[in-house]
Design an enzyme around this catalytic site. Structure first.
Site, PDB file in Angstrom:
ATOM      1  N   ASP A   1     -17.553  -5.593  -5.622  1.00 40.32           N
ATOM      2  CA  ASP A   1     -16.214  -5.689  -6.531  1.00 40.32           C
ATOM      3  C   ASP A   1     -16.704  -5.896  -7.763  1.00 40.32           C
ATOM      4  OD1 ASP A   1     -13.219  -6.516  -5.712  1.00 40.32           O
ATOM      5  OD2 ASP A   1     -13.793  -6.459  -7.888  1.00 40.32           O
TER       6      ASP A   1
ATOM      7  N   TYR B   1      -1.981   6.543  -9.706  1.00 43.48           N
ATOM      8  CA  TYR B   1      -2.165   5.835  -8.504  1.00 43.48           C
ATOM      9  C   TYR B   1      -1.854   6.605  -7.108  1.00 43.48           C
ATOM     10  CZ  TYR B   1      -1.851   1.988  -4.841  1.00 43.48           C
ATOM     11  OH  TYR B   1      -1.849   1.104  -3.939  1.00 43.48           O
TER      12      TYR B   1
ATOM     13  N   SER C   1      -9.452  -0.749  -5.642  1.00 44.82           N
ATOM     14  CA  SER C   1      -8.501   0.180  -6.715  1.00 44.82           C
ATOM     15  C   SER C   1      -7.540  -0.853  -7.136  1.00 44.82           C
ATOM     16  CB  SER C   1      -7.809   1.115  -5.909  1.00 44.82           C
ATOM     17  OG  SER C   1      -6.588   1.694  -6.600  1.00 44.82           O
TER      18      SER C   1
ATOM     19  N   ALA D   1      -8.228   2.388   2.650  1.00 43.04           N
ATOM     20  CA  ALA D   1      -7.105   1.618   2.242  1.00 43.04           C
ATOM     21  C   ALA D   1      -6.113   2.472   1.512  1.00 43.04           C
ATOM     22  CB  ALA D   1      -7.397   0.032   1.513  1.00 43.04           C
TER      23      ALA D   1
ATOM     24  N   PHE E   1      -6.848  -9.310  -3.778  1.00 46.75           N
ATOM     25  CA  PHE E   1      -5.873  -9.973  -2.748  1.00 46.75           C
ATOM     26  C   PHE E   1      -6.162  -9.710  -1.560  1.00 46.75           C
ATOM     27  CE2 PHE E   1      -1.600  -9.278  -1.128  1.00 46.75           C
ATOM     28  CZ  PHE E   1      -1.365 -10.433  -0.662  1.00 46.75           C
TER      29      PHE E   1
ATOM     30  N   ARG F   1     -24.531   8.250   4.843  1.00 48.42           N
ATOM     31  CA  ARG F   1     -25.819   7.982   4.890  1.00 48.42           C
ATOM     32  C   ARG F   1     -26.070   6.823   6.143  1.00 48.42           C
ATOM     33  NH1 ARG F   1     -25.624   7.149  -0.545  1.00 48.42           N
ATOM     34  NH2 ARG F   1     -25.673   5.027  -0.474  1.00 48.42           N
TER      35      ARG F   1
ATOM     36  N   LEU G   1     -22.906   3.725  -5.090  1.00 47.73           N
ATOM     37  CA  LEU G   1     -22.793   2.894  -4.311  1.00 47.73           C
ATOM     38  C   LEU G   1     -23.972   2.567  -3.139  1.00 47.73           C
ATOM     39  CD1 LEU G   1     -21.182   0.280  -3.275  1.00 47.73           C
ATOM     40  CD2 LEU G   1     -19.812   1.906  -1.977  1.00 47.73           C
TER      41      LEU G   1
HETATM   42  P1  NAD Z   1      -6.031  -6.009  -5.913  1.00 52.19           P
HETATM   43  O1  NAD Z   1      -5.882  -5.519  -7.223  1.00 52.19           O
HETATM   44  O2  NAD Z   1      -6.195  -7.432  -5.882  1.00 52.19           O
HETATM   45  O3  NAD Z   1      -7.439  -5.626  -5.358  1.00 52.19           O
HETATM   46  C1  NAD Z   1      -8.444  -4.586  -5.667  1.00 52.19           C
HETATM   47  C2  NAD Z   1      -9.878  -4.811  -5.770  1.00 52.19           C
HETATM   48  O4  NAD Z   1     -10.484  -3.564  -6.111  1.00 52.19           O
HETATM   49  C3  NAD Z   1      -9.894  -5.923  -7.020  1.00 52.19           C
HETATM   50  O5  NAD Z   1     -10.732  -6.962  -6.603  1.00 52.19           O
HETATM   51  C4  NAD Z   1     -10.736  -5.116  -8.205  1.00 52.19           C
HETATM   52  O6  NAD Z   1     -11.496  -6.018  -8.996  1.00 52.19           O
HETATM   53  C5  NAD Z   1     -11.660  -3.993  -7.237  1.00 52.19           C
HETATM   54  N1  NAD Z   1     -12.011  -3.062  -8.087  1.00 52.19           N
HETATM   55  C6  NAD Z   1     -11.060  -1.759  -8.539  1.00 52.19           C
HETATM   56  N2  NAD Z   1     -11.869  -1.162  -9.163  1.00 52.19           N
HETATM   57  C7  NAD Z   1     -13.157  -1.290  -8.844  1.00 52.19           C
HETATM   58  C8  NAD Z   1     -14.161  -0.640  -8.938  1.00 52.19           C
HETATM   59  N3  NAD Z   1     -14.432   0.433  -9.705  1.00 52.19           N
HETATM   60  N4  NAD Z   1     -15.506  -1.042  -8.549  1.00 52.19           N
HETATM   61  C9  NAD Z   1     -15.450  -2.148  -7.685  1.00 52.19           C
HETATM   62  N5  NAD Z   1     -14.263  -2.995  -7.440  1.00 52.19           N
HETATM   63  C10 NAD Z   1     -13.092  -2.573  -7.985  1.00 52.19           C
HETATM   64  O7  NAD Z   1      -5.159  -5.119  -4.966  1.00 52.19           O
HETATM   65  P2  NAD Z   1      -4.905  -5.367  -3.419  1.00 52.19           P
HETATM   66  O8  NAD Z   1      -3.292  -5.793  -3.265  1.00 52.19           O
HETATM   67  O9  NAD Z   1      -5.895  -6.381  -2.741  1.00 52.19           O
HETATM   68  O10 NAD Z   1      -5.076  -3.811  -3.097  1.00 52.19           O
HETATM   69  C11 NAD Z   1      -6.553  -3.515  -2.119  1.00 52.19           C
HETATM   70  C12 NAD Z   1      -6.378  -2.141  -1.646  1.00 52.19           C
HETATM   71  O11 NAD Z   1      -5.058  -2.162  -0.739  1.00 52.19           O
HETATM   72  C13 NAD Z   1      -6.203  -1.163  -2.731  1.00 52.19           C
HETATM   73  O12 NAD Z   1      -6.810  -0.071  -2.567  1.00 52.19           O
HETATM   74  C14 NAD Z   1      -4.584  -0.839  -2.599  1.00 52.19           C
HETATM   75  O13 NAD Z   1      -4.441   0.670  -3.251  1.00 52.19           O
HETATM   76  C15 NAD Z   1      -4.474  -0.988  -1.241  1.00 52.19           C
HETATM   77  N6  NAD Z   1      -3.061  -1.287  -0.826  1.00 52.19           N
HETATM   78  C16 NAD Z   1      -2.466  -2.741  -1.160  1.00 52.19           C
HETATM   79  C17 NAD Z   1      -1.136  -2.871  -0.917  1.00 52.19           C
HETATM   80  C18 NAD Z   1      -0.503  -4.210  -0.972  1.00 52.19           C
HETATM   81  O14 NAD Z   1       0.548  -4.233  -0.995  1.00 52.19           O
HETATM   82  N7  NAD Z   1      -1.220  -5.276  -1.510  1.00 52.19           N
HETATM   83  C19 NAD Z   1      -0.226  -1.816  -0.529  1.00 52.19           C
HETATM   84  C20 NAD Z   1      -0.741  -0.616  -0.354  1.00 52.19           C
HETATM   85  C21 NAD Z   1      -2.196  -0.249  -0.853  1.00 52.19           C
END
Ligand code: NAD
Length: 314
Positions: free
Chosen positions: A27, A141, A71, A110, A7, A102, A57
């Protein structure tokens, strides 16, 4: 960028492209979807790599900036993916930091307001250390992100990597999955389907919502700066969960009732960022009014509903 098909990642890809970056989104679709980045494929400065960042990576070409978003972020997702969440927060973060080291690239983590847990200080400044239950259902988490922050700090102090930590508060907007489980998708889908809007506890717990373009702008500002953070990025209008449910019901014109359901264990009672640091260091503050943001989110969720009330397939 890791987590580029999620997202927030999808919005951040677009914001970085607008800022003139060449973007490689990495991703593994654990909680993201190819549909998030599909329309970016023809863009000459965009590329996508399907990879799990808990593996090594390695990416082609030169890298000037690593933004680590991978995540699961919704309690529904990390509740059902506990080990994947811990691994991506630990191994995944280490691999993203190794890549930055590197390449001599700047690194932005994030992180999350969840590092404050169920806070005993309100609003939360970055100097607050938090109140997290290390063995509760949210800990996979919260603790993974706290570990990721420590690891990021260690790479900065012991390896000289140019790192930054953003603590993101509840962000919402178009592009969220309908089955995401977080408050706005859940309330909007329930309202649109005419189902009861399920409010946890008595709904008096508070959240401060931030529209996704504001959060993406804040992350870009942090990336462009030389500050290490942590820096809070979040909305300033603190509402009770019940007020949010009522706002959604009003906006949708839904006849849904409000149903009070059991409060999840360790659910934070209050949440509001002190954004003095973001204001002073980055010149950042949220600008999208809640009503406007909710309207844009609603249009998105409406577009995701098939006539039978089921979510459209992606
Ligand atoms: P999301 O679940 O929509 O996006 C996370 C993305 O990470 C997904 O596309 C998922 O497939 C990918 N992913 C997970 N594990 C993976 C791996 N091992 N290898 C490769 N890709 C992987 O969540 P989001 O809301 O877009 O959040 C994105 C980041 O922002 C996260 O780290 C989250 O902790 C942080 N965050 C978001 C919010 C929020 O309100 N949306 C708030 C605080 C922190």
């Amino acid at each position: 960028m890791t987590g580029g098909a999620g997202f927030l990642g999808g919005w951040l890809c677009r914001a970085l492209l607008d800022d003139g970056w060449q973007v490689l989104a990495v991703d593994n679709f654990l909680t993201g979807s190819p549909s998030v980045v599909k329309d970016l494929e023809p863009h000459p400065d965009f590329a996508f790599l399907e990879a799990d960042v808990t593996e090594v990576l390695d990416v082609p070409g030169e890298v000037g900036l690593v933004m680590h978003l991978a995540s699961p972020a919704s309690p529904v997702h990390y509740g059902s993916l506990p080990l994947e969440t811990m691994l991506v927060g630990s191994q995944g973060t280490m691999h993203a930091l190794d890549l930055a080291q590197r390449e001599g690239a700047r690194f932005v983590l994030a992180s999350t307001s969840e590092v404050y847990g169920d806070p005993l200080v309100h609003p939360q400044p970055e100097t607050y250390w938090g109140n997290v239950n290390p063995v509760g259902p949210r800990s996979v988490y919260d603790e993974a992100k706290r570990y990721a922050e420590s690891l990021t700090t260690a790479y900065r102090t012991s390896r000289g990597v140019d790192t930054a930590i953003a603590r993101i508060f509840n962000t919402y907007g178009p592009g969220m999955r309908v089955d995401d489980g977080r408050m706005i998708p859940a309330f909007m889908m329930q309202a649109l389907r005419g189902e009861p809007i399920q409010v946890a506890g008595d709904g008096s717990q508070t959240r401060s919502l931030c529209y996704v373009t504001d959060t993406a702008r804040g992350l870009c500002a942090l990336a462009d700066s030389s500050h290490a953070g942590p820096v809070n990025l979040g909305g300033q209008q603190e509402l009770t969960v019940l007020q949010v449910a009522e706002a959604v019901r009003r906006l949708t014109g839904s006849a849904s009732t409000i149903e009070f359901v059991e409060l999840p264990v360790d659910d934070p009672k209050v949440r509001r960022p002190d954004i003095t640091r973001a204001r002073e260091l980055l010149g950042w503050q949220p600008v999208v009014p809640l009503e406007e943001g909710l309207r844009c989110a609603l249009e998105w969720f409406e577009s995701q509903l098939a006539p039978d009330g089921q979510a459209k397939a992606h």
